[in-house]
Write an enzyme that holds these catalytic residues in place. Structure first.
Site, mmCIF file in Angstrom:
data_model
loop_
_atom_site.group_PDB
_atom_site.id
_atom_site.type_symbol
_atom_site.label_atom_id
_atom_site.label_comp_id
_atom_site.label_asym_id
_atom_site.label_seq_id
_atom_site.Cartn_x
_atom_site.Cartn_y
_atom_site.Cartn_z
ATOM 1 N N HIS A 3 0.903 -0.910 -0.138
ATOM 2 C CA HIS A 3 -0.024 0.253 -0.284
ATOM 3 C C HIS A 3 0.930 1.449 -0.280
ATOM 4 O O HIS A 3 0.672 2.348 -0.772
ATOM 5 C CB HIS A 3 -1.054 -0.008 1.569
ATOM 6 C CG HIS A 3 -1.981 0.837 1.343
ATOM 7 N ND1 HIS A 3 -3.064 0.825 1.615
ATOM 8 C CD2 HIS A 3 -1.708 2.593 1.426
ATOM 9 C CE1 HIS A 3 -3.688 1.902 1.685
ATOM 10 N NE2 HIS A 3 -2.752 2.654 2.093
ATOM 11 N N GLU A 4 1.897 1.606 0.722
ATOM 12 C CA GLU A 4 2.746 2.221 0.926
ATOM 13 C C GLU A 4 3.311 2.755 -0.471
ATOM 14 O O GLU A 4 4.015 4.297 -0.956
ATOM 15 C CB GLU A 4 3.711 2.527 2.243
ATOM 16 C CG GLU A 4 2.516 2.340 3.714
ATOM 17 C CD GLU A 4 1.485 3.964 3.633
ATOM 18 O OE1 GLU A 4 1.905 4.395 3.031
ATOM 19 O OE2 GLU A 4 0.552 3.088 4.400
#
Length: 226
Positions: free
Chosen positions: A173-174
């Site tokens: 996600h990051e």
């Protein structure tokens, strides 16, 4: 038709000025929301745009913003800074059943520069996912269960590290944020729920109730527009 996210147009000097302004404000900066250009551009690779002391202060500030939100990860573009820097930490005490199903275990604080990930094997896991830059929403995202993350530490060391389960979801996600990708680009959009409706109807360790009630599958959706 898929589109590649444009590279940030900010120069190294403009990035430094942005960081200077945020660090000197004397208060926690807001987390920018969907529609902000930094979230839809590929961030600049970190190659020394910030001196070590300023980089350290920025990472400390990002960690503080992440905790205050609260969240388990934050990428520099979420503060309007188009640099490939992200912080992650998951120390939340969650229900044992949910933790077991999601393979969620504590993640010690991690600051990464210029990360890239590669799926290890073909296994996928589908769960609801949210984002601090899309306040109040969640959707189901199928992601690789195991990834190899390659990154640099703030001190400049090159690292390869494997992550599985929920930790793998966090690092994907990051890292996606640094490439102009939001989780909705990978989500089953029929699963999209605001937090109140999710809590009222679909809150459970897995997604079977939501899959049946909202009519979606749990395979990878791919990237629609990024």
């Amino acid at each position: 038709m898929n589109h590649a996210a444009p590279q940030t147009a900010l120069t190294a000097e403009q990035i430094r000025e942005t960081v200077d302004r945020i660090l000197s404000a004397g208060e926690l900066p807001p987390i920018v929301q969907a529609g902000h250009p930094a979230l839809r551009q590929r961030a600049a690779a970190f190659d020394g745009q910030l001196p070590a002391e300023q980089l350290s202060r920025l990472i400390a500030l990002m960690r503080q913003v992440m905790h205050e939100a609260p969240g388990v990860g934050l990428a520099a573009p979420q503060l309007g800074i188009p640099l490939q820097i992200a912080v992650m930490e998951d120390q939340f005490d969650v229900d044992q059943e949910a933790a077991a199903l999601r393979h969620r275990s504590p993640l010690e604080f991690l600051a990464v520069l210029n990360p890239t990930y590669t799926a290890q094997g073909s296994g996928l896991a589908s769960f609801y996912e949210g984002c601090l830059s899309l306040n109040g929403l969640q959707a189901v995202v199928a992601r690789p269960e195991k990834v190899l993350l390659e990154y640099e530490t703030p001190e400049g060391a090159a690292v390869q590290q494997e992550f599985t389960g929920w930790q793998a979801r966090i690092v994907q996600h990051e890292t996606d944020h640094l490439n102009g990708i939001l989780y909705l680009d990978r989500a089953q959009l029929r699963s999209l729920s605001n937090n109140a409706e999710y809590a009222a109807h679909w809150a459970e360790p897995g997604i079977s109730r939501a899959r049946e009630g909202l009519g979606f599958d749990d395979g990878p959706a791919g990237i629609s527009v990024c």
